[in-house]
Scaffold this motif. Structure first.
Motif, mmCIF file in Angstrom:
data_model
loop_
_atom_site.group_PDB
_atom_site.id
_atom_site.type_symbol
_atom_site.label_atom_id
_atom_site.label_comp_id
_atom_site.label_asym_id
_atom_site.label_seq_id
_atom_site.Cartn_x
_atom_site.Cartn_y
_atom_site.Cartn_z
ATOM 1 N N HIS A 201 0.864 -1.172 0.000
ATOM 2 C CA HIS A 201 0.000 0.000 0.000
ATOM 3 C C HIS A 201 0.903 1.224 0.000
ATOM 4 N N HIS A 202 0.592 2.198 -0.849
ATOM 5 C CA HIS A 202 1.414 3.406 -0.983
ATOM 6 C C HIS A 202 1.201 4.278 0.266
ATOM 7 N N LEU A 203 2.219 4.363 1.110
ATOM 8 C CA LEU A 203 2.067 5.054 2.393
ATOM 9 C C LEU A 203 2.273 6.559 2.245
ATOM 10 N N SER A 204 1.448 7.300 2.959
ATOM 11 C CA SER A 204 1.663 8.736 3.112
ATOM 12 C C SER A 204 2.856 8.913 4.053
ATOM 13 N N VAL A 205 3.815 9.764 3.675
ATOM 14 C CA VAL A 205 5.049 9.851 4.474
ATOM 15 C C VAL A 205 5.490 11.304 4.652
ATOM 16 N N ARG A 206 6.024 11.591 5.842
ATOM 17 C CA ARG A 206 6.501 12.926 6.181
ATOM 18 C C ARG A 206 8.022 12.914 6.133
ATOM 19 N N LEU A 207 8.612 13.691 5.229
ATOM 20 C CA LEU A 207 10.075 13.767 5.078
ATOM 21 C C LEU A 207 10.610 15.045 5.683
ATOM 22 N N GLN A 208 11.724 14.933 6.401
ATOM 23 C CA GLN A 208 12.386 16.121 6.947
ATOM 24 C C GLN A 208 13.899 15.947 6.854
ATOM 25 N N GLY A 209 14.583 17.065 6.590
ATOM 26 C CA GLY A 209 16.043 17.082 6.665
ATOM 27 C C GLY A 209 16.738 16.415 5.497
ATOM 28 N N PRO B 297 19.423 8.237 6.013
ATOM 29 C CA PRO B 297 17.987 8.062 6.284
ATOM 30 C C PRO B 297 17.677 7.367 7.610
ATOM 31 N N ILE B 298 16.727 7.939 8.332
ATOM 32 C CA ILE B 298 16.193 7.318 9.545
ATOM 33 C C ILE B 298 14.691 7.139 9.349
ATOM 34 N N LEU B 299 14.264 5.880 9.409
ATOM 35 C CA LEU B 299 12.839 5.547 9.265
ATOM 36 C C LEU B 299 12.220 5.555 10.656
ATOM 37 N N CYS B 300 11.181 6.376 10.857
ATOM 38 C CA CYS B 300 10.565 6.545 12.176
ATOM 39 C C CYS B 300 9.138 5.988 12.151
ATOM 40 N N LEU B 301 8.901 4.968 12.979
ATOM 41 C CA LEU B 301 7.636 4.225 12.933
ATOM 42 C C LEU B 301 6.800 4.485 14.184
ATOM 43 N N HIS B 302 5.594 4.966 13.967
ATOM 44 C CA HIS B 302 4.705 5.339 15.077
ATOM 45 C C HIS B 302 4.036 4.111 15.699
ATOM 46 N N THR C 194 11.616 13.430 14.999
ATOM 47 C CA THR C 194 12.007 13.880 13.656
ATOM 48 C C THR C 194 12.459 15.337 13.635
ATOM 49 N N ASN C 195 11.827 16.200 14.444
ATOM 50 C CA ASN C 195 12.227 17.607 14.438
ATOM 51 C C ASN C 195 13.672 17.760 14.896
ATOM 52 N N HIS C 196 14.109 16.876 15.777
ATOM 53 C CA HIS C 196 15.477 16.914 16.290
ATOM 54 C C HIS C 196 16.446 16.189 15.353
ATOM 55 N N LEU C 197 16.122 14.945 15.001
ATOM 56 C CA LEU C 197 17.051 14.136 14.200
ATOM 57 C C LEU C 197 17.236 14.689 12.798
ATOM 58 N N SER C 198 16.217 15.373 12.267
ATOM 59 C CA SER C 198 16.300 15.889 10.895
ATOM 60 C C SER C 198 17.264 17.065 10.784
ATOM 61 N N GLN C 199 17.804 17.539 11.919
ATOM 62 C CA GLN C 199 18.834 18.577 11.843
ATOM 63 C C GLN C 199 20.144 18.001 11.288
ATOM 64 N N LYS C 200 20.330 16.674 11.454
ATOM 65 C CA LYS C 200 21.554 16.029 10.965
ATOM 66 C C LYS C 200 21.287 14.938 9.931
ATOM 67 N N PHE C 201 20.073 14.400 9.929
ATOM 68 C CA PHE C 201 19.752 13.239 9.097
ATOM 69 C C PHE C 201 18.474 13.507 8.305
ATOM 70 N N GLN C 202 18.136 12.579 7.403
ATOM 71 C CA GLN C 202 16.849 12.677 6.714
ATOM 72 C C GLN C 202 15.882 11.706 7.377
ATOM 73 N N THR C 203 14.789 12.228 7.913
ATOM 74 C CA THR C 203 13.819 11.367 8.586
ATOM 75 C C THR C 203 12.618 11.108 7.686
ATOM 76 N N PHE C 204 12.164 9.865 7.728
ATOM 77 C CA PHE C 204 10.975 9.413 6.990
ATOM 78 C C PHE C 204 9.978 8.922 8.036
ATOM 79 N N ALA C 205 8.832 9.585 8.154
ATOM 80 C CA ALA C 205 7.837 9.177 9.147
ATOM 81 C C ALA C 205 6.517 8.872 8.438
ATOM 82 N N PRO C 206 6.316 7.593 8.053
ATOM 83 C CA PRO C 206 5.083 7.245 7.352
ATOM 84 C C PRO C 206 3.887 7.134 8.294
ATOM 85 N N ASP C 207 2.694 7.361 7.745
ATOM 86 C CA ASP C 207 1.458 6.876 8.373
ATOM 87 C C ASP C 207 1.368 5.409 7.951
ATOM 88 N N LEU C 208 1.416 4.491 8.900
ATOM 89 C CA LEU C 208 1.313 3.077 8.565
ATOM 90 C C LEU C 208 -0.048 2.775 7.928
#
Length: 283
Positions: A9-17, A21-26, A39-53
Motif C-alpha cells: 500500500h502506498h504510504l503517506s510519508v513525512r520527510l524532513q532534513g 535516512p532514519i525511518l521513524c515508525l509510530h 524527527t524535528n530533532h534528528l532531521s537537523q543532521k539526518f533525513q527522517t521518513f515518518a510514514p502513516d502506517l
C-alpha cells in the motif's frame, strides 16, 4: 510473520532534513506526525521518513489486513525512495515493526532505536471503568482548547487514562497530547486495531529470533509503563546482541513526550558512540 504475496500500500510519508535516512515508525494509535518529537530533532543532521502506517492517518485502506502487511509496505517505501540502508526508530508497535524489519531485511537495517516496546509485549494495565473513559474525554476536549492548562490536568487529567500513559503530568506532556495524540486517535482505523489485536491475541513473541539481528540497538523504557512493561522491554534488550538499555523513572508509555530533552540526549550519545549506524557504507 512470513513473507506474503500481498501487494504493498502506498504510504503517506513525512520527510524532513537531509543526510543518512532514519525511518521513524509510530505506535497505535498514531501517525507519522506523532513522531515529531524525534524527527524535528534528528532531521537537523539526518533525513527522517515518518510514514502513516497502513490503516492510520492518510494511509487509508479498505478491508482487513495483517501485521505483516505493514512490513510489505515499509519495504516498498524503502524501494520507492531508493534507500539502500537506514536506521530504524520505532515507538511501541513501531518498535515491534522495526525489529521485524531488521529480521526481514538485515542487510538494509543498520541499527535500531526501540522505544517503549518489546518482542514479547506484556502489559499490567488495570481494568478501565466508564469514569476513566469519561474523564479522558473531558480532559482531551478541554486540552484541545487550551493545551497544558493546569486546572484541566489536576481536575480531569490525573483521573483519566492519561494517569496510565504518563508519569509526569506537566503542561509540556499535555501539549503533545493535545497536538498529536487526539488527532492520531481519531485517524486510526478499526482495521488497524483489529490487525494489532489479532497479532497480540495470537501471543506475539519474537524473542527466540532476535539473535539473528546483527545490528546494534538502543532500548528505552519508562519505569511506570503499564502498556508494555519495562520488564518486557528489558527481556527484549537481553535477547538482542548489542543493545544499550535506559529506563527512565517516573515515566510511562508516552515518556518521549514527558522528558524529550533527556531522551534525545541519550539517543544522540548512542549515535555518537555507534557512528557505523549512520554511515552509508557501514564502515
Amino acid at each position: 510473520m512470513h513473507h506474503s504475496s500481498s501487494s504493498s500500500h502506498h504510504l503517506s510519508v513525512r520527510l524532513q532534513g537531509k543526510g543518512f535516512p532514519i525511518l521513524c515508525l509510530h505506535g497505535h494509535p498514531g501517525l507519522g506526525s506523532s513522531m515529531s518529537v524525534f524527527t524535528n530533532h534528528l532531521s537537523q543532521k539526518f533525513q527522517t521518513f515518518a510514514p502513516d502506517l497502513r490503516g492510520y492517518g492518510n494511509s487509508r485502506i479498505n478491508g482487513n489486513f495483517s501485521m505483516e502487511d505493514h512490513l510489505t509496505d515499509l519495504e516498498a517505501l524503502l524501494d520507492r525512495f531508493q534507500i539502500e540502508r537506514c536506521l530504524v526508530l520505532g515507538w511501541s508497535l513501531g518498535g515491534i515493526l522495526a525489529m521485524e524489519l531488521a529480521l526481514r531485511l538485515p542487510e538494509r537495517v543498520t541499527g535500531l532505536i526501540l522505544i517503549a516496546t518489546a518482542a514479547r509485549p506484556r502489559g499490567n494495565h488495570p481494568p478501565i471503568s466508564w469514569q476513566d473513559n469519561f474523564y479522558t474525554g473531558l480532559a482531551s476536549i478541554v486540552n484541545r482548547i487550551q493545551p497544558g492548562w493546569e486546572w484541566n490536568i489536576e481536575t480531569f487529567g490525573k483521573r483519566s487514562l492519561y494517569r496510565y500513559l504518563i508519569g509526569q503530568h506537566t503542561p509540556g506532556a499535555y501539549r503533545y497530547l493535545a497536538l498529536e495524540a487526539m488527532s492520531a486517535y481519531l485517524q486510526t482505523s478499526a482495521a488497524a486495531t483489529r490487525a494489532l489485536n489479532t497479532a497480540l491475541g495470537a501471543g506475539y513473541n519474537r524473542l527466540a529470533d532476535l539473535q539473528q539481528i546483527p545490528c546494534p540497538s538502543l532500548m528505552l523504557a519508562g519505569a511506570s509503563d503499564r502498556h508494555i512493561t519495562p520488564e518486557s522491554s528489558l527481556e527484549t534488550a537481553h535477547h538482542l546482541k548489542d543493545c544499550q538499555w535506559h529506563c527512565y523513572p517516573n515515566t510511562a508509555h508516552l515518556f518521549p513526550w514527558e522528558i524529550p530533552e533527556l531522551v534525545l540526549r541519550d539517543i544522540d550519545s548512542w549515535l555518537d558512540s555507534h557512528p557505523q549506524v549512520v554511515t552509508p557504507d557501514g564502515v
